[in-house]
Design a protein around this motif. Structure first.
Motif, PDB file in Angstrom:
ATOM      1  N   TYR A   1       0.831  -1.223   0.000  1.00  0.00           N
ATOM      2  CA  TYR A   1       0.000   0.000   0.000  1.00  0.00           C
ATOM      3  C   TYR A   1       0.862   1.268   0.000  1.00  0.00           C
ATOM      4  O   TYR A   1       2.088   1.208   0.104  1.00  0.00           O
ATOM      5  N   ASN A   2       0.171   2.405  -0.125  1.00  0.00           N
ATOM      6  CA  ASN A   2       0.891   3.684  -0.267  1.00  0.00           C
ATOM      7  C   ASN A   2       1.489   4.120   1.049  1.00  0.00           C
ATOM      8  O   ASN A   2       0.772   4.359   2.015  1.00  0.00           O
ATOM      9  N   LYS A   3       2.790   4.277   1.048  1.00  0.00           N
ATOM     10  CA  LYS A   3       3.452   4.638   2.297  1.00  0.00           C
ATOM     11  C   LYS A   3       3.985   6.055   2.245  1.00  0.00           C
ATOM     12  O   LYS A   3       4.384   6.549   1.206  1.00  0.00           O
ATOM     13  N   LYS A   4       3.962   6.711   3.407  1.00  0.00           N
ATOM     14  CA  LYS A   4       4.484   8.066   3.488  1.00  0.00           C
ATOM     15  C   LYS A   4       5.307   8.175   4.752  1.00  0.00           C
ATOM     16  O   LYS A   4       4.879   7.742   5.824  1.00  0.00           O
ATOM     17  N   GLU A   5       6.490   8.751   4.604  1.00  0.00           N
ATOM     18  CA  GLU A   5       7.385   8.852   5.754  1.00  0.00           C
ATOM     19  C   GLU A   5       7.352  10.260   6.333  1.00  0.00           C
ATOM     20  O   GLU A   5       7.376  11.225   5.594  1.00  0.00           O
ATOM     21  N   ILE A   6       7.252  10.379   7.634  1.00  0.00           N
ATOM     22  CA  ILE A   6       7.461  11.692   8.246  1.00  0.00           C
ATOM     23  C   ILE A   6       8.535  11.551   9.311  1.00  0.00           C
ATOM     24  O   ILE A   6       8.714  10.474   9.886  1.00  0.00           O
ATOM     25  N   LEU A   7       9.281  12.633   9.551  1.00  0.00           N
ATOM     26  CA  LEU A   7      10.426  12.548  10.458  1.00  0.00           C
ATOM     27  C   LEU A   7      10.073  13.116  11.824  1.00  0.00           C
ATOM     28  O   LEU A   7       9.279  14.040  11.944  1.00  0.00           O
ATOM     29  N   PHE A   8      10.651  12.546  12.865  1.00  0.00           N
ATOM     30  CA  PHE A   8      10.441  13.113  14.184  1.00  0.00           C
ATOM     31  C   PHE A   8      11.630  12.787  15.082  1.00  0.00           C
ATOM     32  O   PHE A   8      12.454  11.940  14.755  1.00  0.00           O
ATOM     33  N   ASP A   9      11.728  13.530  16.195  1.00  0.00           N
ATOM     34  CA  ASP A   9      12.774  13.266  17.172  1.00  0.00           C
ATOM     35  C   ASP A   9      12.191  12.409  18.268  1.00  0.00           C
ATOM     36  O   ASP A   9      11.225  12.795  18.913  1.00  0.00           O
ATOM     37  N   ARG A  10      12.770  11.237  18.469  1.00  0.00           N
ATOM     38  CA  ARG A  10      12.241  10.353  19.489  1.00  0.00           C
ATOM     39  C   ARG A  10      12.740  10.791  20.855  1.00  0.00           C
ATOM     40  O   ARG A  10      13.941  10.937  21.064  1.00  0.00           O
ATOM     41  N   ASP A  11      11.807  11.023  21.755  1.00  0.00           N
ATOM     42  CA  ASP A  11      12.179  11.438  23.109  1.00  0.00           C
ATOM     43  C   ASP A  11      12.586  10.235  23.936  1.00  0.00           C
ATOM     44  O   ASP A  11      12.329   9.091  23.567  1.00  0.00           O
ATOM     45  N   ALA A  12      13.173  10.528  25.068  1.00  0.00           N
ATOM     46  CA  ALA A  12      13.440   9.455  26.018  1.00  0.00           C
ATOM     47  C   ALA A  12      12.118   9.120  26.716  1.00  0.00           C
ATOM     48  O   ALA A  12      11.175   9.900  26.691  1.00  0.00           O
ATOM     49  N   ARG A  13      12.060   7.939  27.289  1.00  0.00           N
ATOM     50  CA  ARG A  13      10.895   7.520  28.040  1.00  0.00           C
ATOM     51  C   ARG A  13      10.450   8.565  29.069  1.00  0.00           C
ATOM     52  O   ARG A  13      11.282   9.127  29.766  1.00  0.00           O
TER      53      ARG A  13
END
Ligand code: UDP
Ligand code: MG
Length: 323
Positions: A192-204
């Motif tokens: 299926y159609n995929k779209k990537e978005i970027l983010f900064d993963r925080d710590a728990r």
């Protein structure tokens, strides 16, 4: 007449997350309240927590009717908790979110925007990973490289389960009932159609990670063996090469014996050959065993999980018997 609102489900698998659920709910609530053009459902899946996660969920459900929860009969692991959740959600799409706020809920509006543009799978890729050790980053990099090189489907790097899925992806995932699930691979596998978005993963935000290296190694082996039989092929090729070498060496020995007489060969070279071949044989038996083991689990055809209750309703699991 007013057009019916689309339902966005938010699926949160949780295991011992009593410290963060309220925090998570508050952040989700702000977002849900701001997006008034959609109806929302939050489904918490309690994966057999040993702390008070369940009662926190129950309180949230009583406070806000958009919150539902599913209580599994024991701890099954995140992969299974996710499929259980997918089986129960009602939405036109779902956002899968970790309970620990490592996946910022503030990304949801952007995901929904891309979904409305026609994408079926909007996945969040990590630009950075805070609070993760160098070793964890390195090992995960090596694993993705290996997995990618042996499979034909594209595996998304630095991407977790944090994503929005359209209803048809949900149905696709629900139709796959293998018991040792490697969901990250399944997301790619269904297409299926995929779209990537970027983010900064925080710590728990609070609490402890449930992963240790043992579990990660197991997940890696599951990932490899559920998407490719390449290791079996490697064993076969290695076997051919070794026996070819053995055959040539045999000719050399016969030749030497005939023309130079019998010579007592060195102890060390014999030992080296025995140990080396013995080792290879054991490794490859292990590889075959891995696949045989998977077959064993799948042929049993057991249900993937049992539900103890859905909200305040006790689940009898009767539906499992009248398929
Ligand atoms: N989780 C779960 N069952 C488990 C282990 C984890 O449902 O047996 C959930 C956990 O509550 C969290 C998510 O899976 O919402 C990711 O777990 P964790 O944060 O420990 O993993 P990490 O972010 O460290 O990879
Ligand atoms: Mg986490």
């Amino acid at each position: 007449m007013e057009k019916e609102k689309k339902i966005v489900s938010i699926l949160v698998p949780a295991y011992n997350e009593q410290e963060v659920l309220n925090l998570l709910y508050d952040r989700l609530k702000t977002i849900m309240d701001n997006l008034s053009s959609y109806d929302f459902e939050i489904l918490f899946v309690n994966d057999g927590s040993k702390d008070d996660t369940l009662s926190v969920m129950d309180k949230l459900h009583k406070k806000d009717l958009r919150v539902n929860y599913l209580n599994l009969s024991r701890n099954y692991g995140k992969e299974t908790a996710m499929i259980a959740g997918l089986d129960y959600i009602k939405g036109d799409c779902v956002v899968i979110l970790d309970a620990d706020l490592q996946d910022p809920p503030e990304l949801i509006p952007e995901m929904i925007k891309f979904w409305e543009d026609g994408y079926d799978d909007v996945y969040a890729k990590r630009r950075s990973r805070k609070g993760e050790s160098f070793l964890k980053k390195l090992t995960s990099k090596i694993f993705y490289k290996t997995l990618q090189s042996v499979t034909n489907i594209e595996i998304q790097k630095d991407t977790g389960d944090f994503r929005l899925l359209d209803r048809r992806c949900i149905e696709a995932l629900k139709s796959i009932r293998e018991s040792q699930r490697y969901t990250k691979g399944l997301f790619s596998w269904i297409g299926y159609n995929k779209k990537e978005i970027l983010f900064d993963r925080d710590a728990r935000a609070a609490g402890q990670t449930k992963w240790n290296y043992g579990k990660l190694i197991n997940l890696s082996i599951d990932g490899l063996t559920s998407f490719t039989t390449a290791p079996l092929r490697w064993s076969a090729i290695m076997g051919i090469l070794v026996s070819l070498a053995g055959f040539i060496y045999m000719l050399v020995i016969i030749f030497k014996t005939i023309f130079y007489g019998i010579d007592v060969p060195g102890y060390s070279s014999t030992m080296v050959v025995i140990l080396f071949l013995g080792g290879i044989q054991l490794i490859f038996l292990g590889v075959i065993g891995e696949y045989l083991g998977r077959t064993f689990y799948e042929t049993k055809g057991r249900p993937l999980y049992f539900v103890e209750r859905y909200n305040d309703q006790k689940e009898t699991n009767e539906h499992l018997n009248n398929k």
